[in-house]
Scaffold this motif. Structure first.
Motif, PDB file in Angstrom:
ATOM      1  N   SER A   1    -134.627 -66.723  81.499  1.00  0.00           N
ATOM      2  CA  SER A   1    -135.024 -68.553  81.089  1.00  0.00           C
ATOM      3  C   SER A   1    -134.519 -68.835  79.863  1.00  0.00           C
ATOM      4  O   SER A   1    -134.848 -68.218  79.083  1.00  0.00           O
ATOM      5  CB  SER A   1    -136.409 -68.707  81.384  1.00  0.00           C
ATOM      6  OG  SER A   1    -136.770 -70.002  80.915  1.00  0.00           O
ATOM      7  N   SER A   2    -133.845 -69.960  80.031  1.00  0.00           N
ATOM      8  CA  SER A   2    -133.199 -70.408  78.563  1.00  0.00           C
ATOM      9  C   SER A   2    -134.194 -71.029  77.681  1.00  0.00           C
ATOM     10  O   SER A   2    -134.204 -70.974  76.464  1.00  0.00           O
ATOM     11  CB  SER A   2    -132.203 -71.406  78.627  1.00  0.00           C
ATOM     12  OG  SER A   2    -132.761 -72.446  79.295  1.00  0.00           O
ATOM     13  N   THR A   3    -135.310 -71.314  78.476  1.00  0.00           N
ATOM     14  CA  THR A   3    -136.500 -71.973  77.626  1.00  0.00           C
ATOM     15  C   THR A   3    -137.364 -71.019  76.840  1.00  0.00           C
ATOM     16  O   THR A   3    -137.572 -70.918  75.696  1.00  0.00           O
ATOM     17  CB  THR A   3    -137.370 -72.940  78.221  1.00  0.00           C
ATOM     18  OG1 THR A   3    -136.924 -73.915  79.143  1.00  0.00           O
ATOM     19  CG2 THR A   3    -138.502 -73.669  77.707  1.00  0.00           C
ATOM     20  N   ALA A   4    -137.350 -69.852  77.577  1.00  0.00           N
ATOM     21  CA  ALA A   4    -138.191 -68.774  77.065  1.00  0.00           C
ATOM     22  C   ALA A   4    -137.326 -68.066  76.057  1.00  0.00           C
ATOM     23  O   ALA A   4    -137.884 -67.556  74.967  1.00  0.00           O
ATOM     24  CB  ALA A   4    -138.342 -67.783  78.227  1.00  0.00           C
ATOM     25  N   ALA A   5    -136.010 -68.007  76.043  1.00  0.00           N
ATOM     26  CA  ALA A   5    -135.441 -67.510  75.128  1.00  0.00           C
ATOM     27  C   ALA A   5    -135.400 -68.193  74.025  1.00  0.00           C
ATOM     28  O   ALA A   5    -135.292 -67.444  72.978  1.00  0.00           O
ATOM     29  CB  ALA A   5    -133.545 -67.399  75.579  1.00  0.00           C
ATOM     30  N   GLY A   6    -135.409 -69.440  73.849  1.00  0.00           N
ATOM     31  CA  GLY A   6    -135.331 -70.271  72.631  1.00  0.00           C
ATOM     32  C   GLY A   6    -136.848 -70.116  71.838  1.00  0.00           C
ATOM     33  O   GLY A   6    -136.648 -69.976  70.676  1.00  0.00           O
ATOM     34  N   VAL A   7    -137.852 -70.112  72.769  1.00  0.00           N
ATOM     35  CA  VAL A   7    -139.153 -69.906  72.177  1.00  0.00           C
ATOM     36  C   VAL A   7    -139.249 -68.503  71.587  1.00  0.00           C
ATOM     37  O   VAL A   7    -139.680 -68.235  70.400  1.00  0.00           O
ATOM     38  CB  VAL A   7    -140.257 -70.168  73.225  1.00  0.00           C
ATOM     39  CG1 VAL A   7    -141.611 -69.566  72.659  1.00  0.00           C
ATOM     40  CG2 VAL A   7    -140.186 -71.581  73.784  1.00  0.00           C
ATOM     41  N   LEU A   8    -138.835 -67.622  72.322  1.00  0.00           N
ATOM     42  CA  LEU A   8    -138.779 -66.026  71.699  1.00  0.00           C
ATOM     43  C   LEU A   8    -137.998 -65.878  70.569  1.00  0.00           C
ATOM     44  O   LEU A   8    -138.287 -64.999  69.861  1.00  0.00           O
ATOM     45  CB  LEU A   8    -138.491 -65.196  72.936  1.00  0.00           C
ATOM     46  CG  LEU A   8    -139.605 -65.010  74.103  1.00  0.00           C
ATOM     47  CD1 LEU A   8    -139.095 -64.177  75.138  1.00  0.00           C
ATOM     48  CD2 LEU A   8    -140.890 -64.383  73.264  1.00  0.00           C
ATOM     49  N   ALA A   9    -136.786 -66.456  70.420  1.00  0.00           N
ATOM     50  CA  ALA A   9    -135.959 -66.636  69.453  1.00  0.00           C
ATOM     51  C   ALA A   9    -136.579 -66.985  68.217  1.00  0.00           C
ATOM     52  O   ALA A   9    -136.435 -66.568  67.203  1.00  0.00           O
ATOM     53  CB  ALA A   9    -134.710 -67.043  69.698  1.00  0.00           C
ATOM     54  N   GLY A  10    -137.285 -68.184  68.287  1.00  0.00           N
ATOM     55  CA  GLY A  10    -138.305 -68.917  67.269  1.00  0.00           C
ATOM     56  C   GLY A  10    -139.324 -67.759  66.864  1.00  0.00           C
ATOM     57  O   GLY A  10    -139.455 -67.419  65.740  1.00  0.00           O
TER      58      GLY A  10
ATOM     59  N   LEU B   1    -134.916 -59.886  75.303  1.00  0.00           N
ATOM     60  CA  LEU B   1    -135.994 -60.095  76.203  1.00  0.00           C
ATOM     61  C   LEU B   1    -135.966 -61.612  76.960  1.00  0.00           C
ATOM     62  O   LEU B   1    -136.390 -61.759  78.032  1.00  0.00           O
ATOM     63  CB  LEU B   1    -137.356 -60.325  75.184  1.00  0.00           C
ATOM     64  CG  LEU B   1    -138.812 -60.084  75.758  1.00  0.00           C
ATOM     65  CD1 LEU B   1    -138.881 -58.734  76.659  1.00  0.00           C
ATOM     66  CD2 LEU B   1    -139.827 -60.152  74.946  1.00  0.00           C
ATOM     67  N   GLY B   2    -135.701 -62.687  76.142  1.00  0.00           N
ATOM     68  CA  GLY B   2    -135.566 -63.966  76.706  1.00  0.00           C
ATOM     69  C   GLY B   2    -134.665 -64.287  77.754  1.00  0.00           C
ATOM     70  O   GLY B   2    -134.968 -64.567  79.138  1.00  0.00           O
ATOM     71  N   ALA B   3    -133.519 -63.695  77.623  1.00  0.00           N
ATOM     72  CA  ALA B   3    -132.386 -64.147  78.596  1.00  0.00           C
ATOM     73  C   ALA B   3    -132.257 -62.883  79.643  1.00  0.00           C
ATOM     74  O   ALA B   3    -132.104 -63.115  80.636  1.00  0.00           O
ATOM     75  CB  ALA B   3    -130.979 -63.977  77.771  1.00  0.00           C
ATOM     76  N   SER B   4    -132.449 -61.603  79.423  1.00  0.00           N
ATOM     77  CA  SER B   4    -132.233 -60.467  80.269  1.00  0.00           C
ATOM     78  C   SER B   4    -133.474 -60.406  80.963  1.00  0.00           C
ATOM     79  O   SER B   4    -133.429 -60.461  82.414  1.00  0.00           O
ATOM     80  CB  SER B   4    -131.921 -59.227  79.752  1.00  0.00           C
ATOM     81  OG  SER B   4    -130.763 -59.436  78.893  1.00  0.00           O
ATOM     82  N   ILE B   5    -134.618 -60.495  80.540  1.00  0.00           N
ATOM     83  CA  ILE B   5    -135.774 -59.792  81.274  1.00  0.00           C
ATOM     84  C   ILE B   5    -136.532 -61.285  81.968  1.00  0.00           C
ATOM     85  O   ILE B   5    -136.848 -61.088  83.231  1.00  0.00           O
ATOM     86  CB  ILE B   5    -136.939 -59.257  80.472  1.00  0.00           C
ATOM     87  CG1 ILE B   5    -136.317 -57.858  80.011  1.00  0.00           C
ATOM     88  CG2 ILE B   5    -138.142 -58.867  81.256  1.00  0.00           C
ATOM     89  CD1 ILE B   5    -136.895 -57.241  78.877  1.00  0.00           C
TER      90      ILE B   5
END
Length: 138
Positions: free
Chosen positions: A33-42, A26-30
């Motif tokens: 954004s690397s910031t969104a990917a980190g937040v969503l991974a958390g 979701l964070g990287a593909s859709i």
């Protein structure tokens, strides 16, 4: 919670899968954004901890409670029948009255329920706290 019953690998799988799906997919593909990917991974880690806690609660608390109820449904009539026949013996003691037999039956049922569910109840509370703390630290 799952760790106490030998299913610890599922906690790792739940956490890794949720973090990968939310952070990676979701964070990287859709969102790209690397910031969104980190937040969503958390967020995925927190969801994975919650899934592990719920599944562990089912395995360690709900499951033993169901097994104890099933055991009691079979054992109580057997004990009552033995008391009616006068062949009930608990701890090398035979009851002298129907009231004493009823107390002995309740004691056997309570001991059996405790033996079936004690690990599940203790483990459930301890591991829920550990999962909550690890989720907050993530």
């Amino acid at each position: 919670m799952i760790i106490w019953r030998g299913w610890g690998v599922l906690a790792i799988v739940y956490i890794a899968l949720c973090a990968a799906l939310l952070g990676g997919l979701l964070g990287a593909s859709i969102l790209q954004s690397s910031t969104a990917a980190g937040v969503l991974a958390g967020l995925g880690i927190l969801i994975g901890v919650a899934l592990a806690t719920v599944h562990g609660w089912y395995l360690n608390v709900i499951g033993p409670r169901k097994r104890a109820n099933q055991w009691e449904a079979v054992e109580r009539p057997r004990l009552e029948e033995a008391a009616d026949r006068g062949s009930l013996v608990v701890g090398n003691t035979q009851p002298r009255s129907p009231e004493e037999a009823a107390q002995m039956i309740e004691s056997v049922i309570a001991d059996g329920r405790r033996a079936i569910g004690i690990l599940g109840m203790i483990a459930g509370v301890v591991v829920a706290a550990v999962n909550l703390i690890s989720g907050l630290m993530a």
